[in-house]
Structure formats: structure tokens, C-alpha cells
Design a protein around this motif. Sequence first.
Motif, short mmCIF file in Angstrom:
data_model
loop_
_atom_site.label_atom_id
_atom_site.label_comp_id
_atom_site.label_asym_id
_atom_site.label_seq_id
_atom_site.Cartn_x
_atom_site.Cartn_y
_atom_site.Cartn_z
N TYR A 1 0.75 -1.38 -0.02
CA TYR A 1 -0.10 -0.11 0.08
C TYR A 1 0.88 1.37 0.06
CZ TYR A 1 -3.67 -3.12 1.52
OH TYR A 1 -5.02 -3.99 1.45
N GLU A 2 0.54 2.34 -0.32
CA GLU A 2 0.63 3.35 -0.64
C GLU A 2 -0.10 4.70 -0.03
OE1 GLU A 2 1.83 4.80 -4.31
OE2 GLU A 2 3.62 3.50 -4.45
N LEU A 3 0.59 5.19 1.18
CA LEU A 3 -0.36 6.37 1.64
C LEU A 3 -0.80 7.55 0.33
CD1 LEU A 3 1.59 7.21 5.24
CD2 LEU A 3 -0.57 5.55 4.95
N ASP A 4 -2.22 7.94 0.51
CA ASP A 4 -2.28 9.00 0.29
C ASP A 4 -1.71 9.92 0.49
OD1 ASP A 4 -3.64 7.18 -1.33
OD2 ASP A 4 -5.81 7.69 -0.62
N ASN A 5 -1.65 10.58 1.63
CA ASN A 5 -1.13 11.97 1.99
C ASN A 5 -0.27 11.52 3.31
OD1 ASN A 5 -3.52 13.90 0.25
ND2 ASN A 5 -5.21 13.12 2.01
N PRO A 6 0.89 11.39 3.12
CA PRO A 6 1.39 11.33 3.65
C PRO A 6 1.68 12.06 4.42
CG PRO A 6 2.70 11.69 1.95
CD PRO A 6 0.96 11.43 1.30
#
Length: 636
Positions: A494-499
Amino acid sequence: MATEDLEWERSKISNQDMNLLKRLGFTKEKDALRFPREESYPKPPMEYRVSFVDHLIRGLSPPIHEFLRGLLFVYGLQLHQLTPNSILHVSIFITLCECFLGVQPNWALWKRIFCLRRNGSHGVAYNIGGVVICVRSDVDYFDVKFPDSVQGWRKRWLYVHEESSDSMEYNIAPFDGKAKILRRRSWDAEASEEEKLATEALMTRIRELQSTRGKELSGIQITAYFLRIRMQPLQARKNPLWMYAGDEDVERLSTDLSAKDLEKLIRRISKLSKKDTIPSSCKVAPFCRANPLPKGHLVLSSLPPLPEGGEVEERAVVTDDNQGASRPESGVGDSHKSAASLEKETEAEVSSSTRSSLPAASPKGKRKRDEAIDSGASKATLTEEETLDLYGAALPFMKELVRFGTQFIGYRDYAGELEGKLAEANKRADALAIELEQSESAHAKVVEDLQKRLDDAKRALEENVAQHSAREEEILSRLETQSRRFVRRTHQEYELDNPEDDELLDALSLLEIHGTEARNGLDEAEAGLSRLFPYFFHKKERPAVFIDLAKCFNGNEDLGLQLRQEGLKVGVEGTMALVAESQQEVDWSKVGDAGKIETKKWQSLIKAAKPNSKKILATLGYKPPTAPSSSKPEVK
């Protein structure tokens, strides 16, 4: 007549008195009152005078009204020499003038109504409360219903703040507890013919207020009125009482008293019994902002003589031989009718410092002397008349000088007391200086110890920060490792939308996503295993905990093989039941001997029986289940 000082005692103001003064609003101003501590003789601070609790509840309040200041000056009295009932007399008079006559307190009217005399008993004249204000015997005035005696009032003394202001035309003399009361001509001063003529309308109005049927005004009504509106008549005010603005008036001493407190206070300062009713209002509407003075109303003003032009002649001391009889306060407190007619004095004594019997200056003789001087006449000696004129002209200055000398003596004594107190203060300062040096040495040690503790705390804090950073790095490393493990097992990344641009927070967010996926997978696994459990474990109760449920499926045995064998067993038993129901003879011993029957033959037999099984079951009324069942048909 002997004079008794009634030696001052330590003030005995009770908690009940303190609570009363608080409810009445006297403690609202921080420095208005000061209460004695352990002193048995009054030593008022600068700008304070000695008064009593019973003075305050009868209308007195600092700063003191200019009319009372004038009375004390003209009569040559100090505040503590007036009785409580005398204070109430002045309060009622000022309230009468301002609220019902619509005039300022009038000196000429006062002289028509009141006079002074000594207060004492059994040949002894008191010093504390040694003067009584009483109504003249030939004057029809309000029956105030004073109490016969005010018990213990001399023991409840305190200090009231006396403000010195340029706007005041004179100030009350400093306290002198040893000053003797000297009866003066002003005690019996009567209004002149001109003053009587000017105040006749006011006297007529007073008679009307007392005698108008159905609208009679009484002294109790006047007293209850100023207590009810919470205005102190003997307090210096910006506005007279006819400008009273109701509950919003800024000069009110306190808010309204409760009906119970007001009734108790009125009964305390009067001689009303419990059977007597307390007037709730005046039968005559008092002047106030809601009931203003009539248009064109003439406001008279007449204050007691002021010291601007020197001592007034009315302050001359009367000889002791003509002082008259003295009575205690209780003898005049009941009614104004008990005031005996005072004897008119014909001989007056000038200031005690001159010890002279020279008559007052003659204006006629003074004019002759002035004419002689203007004409240039020169004489080696003065005539007797001119000598008397000269003494008469110098007499006011001598009186003023004597007054200043008296005040100087009082201030000198006060300065002596201050010097003694200053010496004590110096000793105390020296002791404090030594204590300060010792304190500074101890302070240096304390500061050194505190600095050491501070350094230790800094080092501990730095170590704690380092440990916290290391712990944070360890946690971050563990979180990243857990994230990688989850990706390897689930093949999901997974990758964060708003890091957040914070490694720790971003790792926590990814771990939270992975944890959510893991929880969802576990929920689905638990649901699936729960549905399969009764097929494989029909005789067991499903475990409540998921880990126990999963262990049931992770044993060494092959649960699928067991299920197939169970189904085969059911099929065999069913076949046997069908054969038995068809009443065919079968050698079951041979059938059950698996060693004697070949597998292929057994399978062929079952295959041959299968097409007829549904028909036979339908004939028997048996409907096979659509899904595998854990139940077994019985063989009869």
C-alpha cells in the motif's frame, strides 16, 4: 461636679456585631473602618477617629457629613463624647430636612429645636458619651421613642476613617481621650429674630407633618426610612437625599436588608416592643428623584458657624458654677418632653488660656479709635475704652493661638509616641538586618544546591532524550519490518494518499492499513471455519475463541478423508437398510468380509444398486438430504 473618664477598656466587638456591619455595607470599602486589636486605650492611626458600633447603625458613616462637623466644632466636642441617641437625633434631623422639608440641614432651624447638656449620674459627669442632644421643652417635635438605655455601647469602639479634603471647610480635631468636656455658651444658643422669621415656614411644616390626620409623620417612620433605603444621613454625599435615585443610587451603603434584619435593627435602636408594628413606609411621601421638589421650591442653606473668621463667640466656655444639673442619657432618651428648661447664663468666661474677664470689643469704641488715628491725634497713653477695644480686637487671635497650641500639644504627644515606635522599629530593623545576613548566607548555599540539582536534571533530561530517540528508531525499525513481513505474506503493498512526512507516523499509518486487512481476513476465516465446523465435528461444540477453532482444523488427521469415509459409511448403511427392507436374502457375513469380495466386484454391486436406490427410497418415503448430513439412518 466631678468628671469621670470611665476608663477605656479593650474593645469587645462580637462576631454578631461584625456580621451586622458586613450586612449593612460598612466593610465594603477596604479602609473605611479599622478594628482595635489588643489595645485597652484608643490609639487611632493617622486620619482615623474613634467611634462606636452604635454610632454607625444610627446613621454615621465616613466621610462625615459637614453638618455634623460643624456641630462638633461649634459645641467644642469630639465624636466619642456624643451618645448613640444624640447621633440618631442628628440623623433624623438631616433626613427630615432633605426628604420632607426639601432644604439642606439648617443651623437656624436646629437652634430652634435642640440644645445640649451634660450626661451623668449621681454627681458624676461622663467623658465617654458625656454630652446629650435633647429637644427644647417649649418645642413640639417628633417623639423618637429612644430606648431608656443602650447597654454596653461604650465597650464597642472602633476607628473610622476621617478624610481630609480641600473641599471640606474644616476637619474634626484629632482624638484626645483625656480632653475634659467644657460647657459652652453655644450649647444653649437660640435662633435670632431674623433666623426665627426665616425658619417659621419650616416650623409650620413640621407641625403639619406631625398633626395632619391620617398622614402623621413620626420619628420611627423617618428612622425606618433612611435604614430601608440604605443611605447614611451623617455621611458626606454628592447629592442630598431629595435626589435619591432608588436601588440604582451609587451612594447606597448596601443592598436592601431583609424584612427580618430591618425589623431587628429598628427595634434595637428604639424602644418599640414586639407588640408594636414596624412602619413599612412613611405616611408622607418623601422627596426623591421619583417625587421631585415642586418647581420654584426655595432650598434654604444654613450651616453652623465656621472657623474661618476666628473662634465664634458662641464657643465661649461657661463658668463651672452655672453648668446646671446633669442627668444620664436614659433620662432624656424617652421623649423630648423630659428635657428640662436650661438656665440662661449671663456671665461668660473667655478662653481658659487668657484667664481674663475682658468684655467683647465694642464696635462703637473701635470706630472712635479709628477716627482718632485717622485724624493724626497722638496720645502718650490709651484710654480705658481704647485699651478694651485693643484687647477685644486681639482676643480672637489669642483664641486662635490657644487652639493652635492645644493642637500642637496633641501633635507633640503623638510625635513622642511615634519616636518611641520609631526606636522600636530601628531595633527591629537591626535584628532583621542580622537575620538578613544569615538568610543571605543560607540563600547562597541553597542557590548552589539548586544549581547542582539543575545540572543533574539537565543531564538526566539529555539522557532521557537520547533514550527516547533510540527507542523511537527501534520502534520505527520494527514497524518497517512488520510492514515488509505483511507484504510478503499477503502480496499486497500500500501507499499513503496523504503522507505526513513523518517516518514514524507514516509507518504507523501503513501498519494500521495492514492491520485492518489482517483483521478482515481473520474475520472471514472465522466465519468460514464456523460454517465448516458442524460438518467435520458434529458431536462437538464450536469453540468461542478463533485460535481454538483454527486448531481444530490443524490436526494430523485428514478431515476430508474422514468426511468421505463417513459418507461412504452412510451409503453402505443405507444400502444395507434397502436390502433389508426388500427382504432379500443376503449373506452379510460374506458381504462384510472385505477380504473375500474384491473391490471391483463391490463397486459394481453398488453401481448396480444406485439406479434403483432413489425409487426404493421414494417408495419407502425417505427423502435423502441435498447436502452431506451428519445424521445416520438407523438399521432395524
